[in-house]
Scaffold this motif. Sequence first.
Motif, short mmCIF file in Angstrom:
data_model
loop_
_atom_site.label_atom_id
_atom_site.label_comp_id
_atom_site.label_asym_id
_atom_site.label_seq_id
_atom_site.Cartn_x
_atom_site.Cartn_y
_atom_site.Cartn_z
N ILE A 1 1.00 -1.70 0.61
CA ILE A 1 -0.61 0.33 0.25
C ILE A 1 0.95 0.85 0.32
O ILE A 1 2.33 1.26 1.03
CB ILE A 1 -0.71 -0.12 1.40
CG1 ILE A 1 -1.79 -1.15 1.16
CG2 ILE A 1 -1.67 1.63 1.12
CD1 ILE A 1 -2.76 -1.00 2.05
N PHE A 2 0.79 2.45 -0.65
CA PHE A 2 1.76 3.19 -0.89
C PHE A 2 0.75 4.82 -0.33
O PHE A 2 -0.52 4.80 -0.98
CB PHE A 2 1.97 3.56 -2.17
CG PHE A 2 2.92 2.67 -2.28
CD1 PHE A 2 4.25 2.51 -1.82
CD2 PHE A 2 2.80 1.40 -3.49
CE1 PHE A 2 5.35 2.00 -1.73
CE2 PHE A 2 4.17 0.95 -3.40
CZ PHE A 2 4.82 0.63 -2.70
N TYR A 3 0.60 4.72 0.26
CA TYR A 3 -0.04 6.26 0.67
C TYR A 3 0.66 7.58 -0.46
O TYR A 3 2.05 7.61 -0.55
CB TYR A 3 -0.28 6.73 1.54
CG TYR A 3 -0.38 5.73 2.57
CD1 TYR A 3 -2.30 5.40 2.64
CD2 TYR A 3 -0.36 4.76 3.48
CE1 TYR A 3 -2.77 4.97 3.33
CE2 TYR A 3 -0.99 3.43 4.49
CZ TYR A 3 -2.45 3.25 3.77
OH TYR A 3 -3.17 2.62 5.00
N SER A 4 0.04 8.14 -0.10
CA SER A 4 0.44 10.02 -0.96
C SER A 4 1.48 10.53 -0.58
O SER A 4 2.41 10.73 -0.82
CB SER A 4 -0.86 10.73 -1.35
OG SER A 4 -1.38 11.04 -0.23
#
Length: 153
Positions: free
Chosen positions: A66-69
């Motif tokens: 999961i990559f968040y901003s």
Amino acid sequence: MAGSRLERFGTVFTRVRDLIRSGVIKPKEKPLWYDVYKTFPPKRAPLHVKPVTSPSAKKQEIVPEIFYSEDKIRTFVDKYRELKSHGMLDKSSLFEETGKALLKEGIILRRRGAPPVLAESRDPVLDLKLIDMLAEQQSAGTDTTKTTEDKNS
């Protein structure tokens, strides 16, 4: 106390029957279904069977990355500091070069409100500046008008 017991210690019918016999439930307060169940009992007595679960039967789930901003921003800041530490770029081009370096690594950044840019659509032609393109078109346009004037005379 009765709520903690399961059906394995007797059926609901036998528990209600015993409560009526002991006088806890008055005959006028007995449930509606009691007389029907007593008159037409099931062919086989209901049994409590504990469900069989084995730990090996469970499939192990793969957790996706999961990559968040915030991760993209952090990557940008790290790359910006790295390029700044080299000291080869001035402040005006440092921001653009950081974006280009991240695009080469596969991290696509976009400005707020701007449409996203796909990494596959990145083309060297896009690196040309608009002013250079206009100057090129104008020079090509003047060349064609000169050749048409030469043909007419």
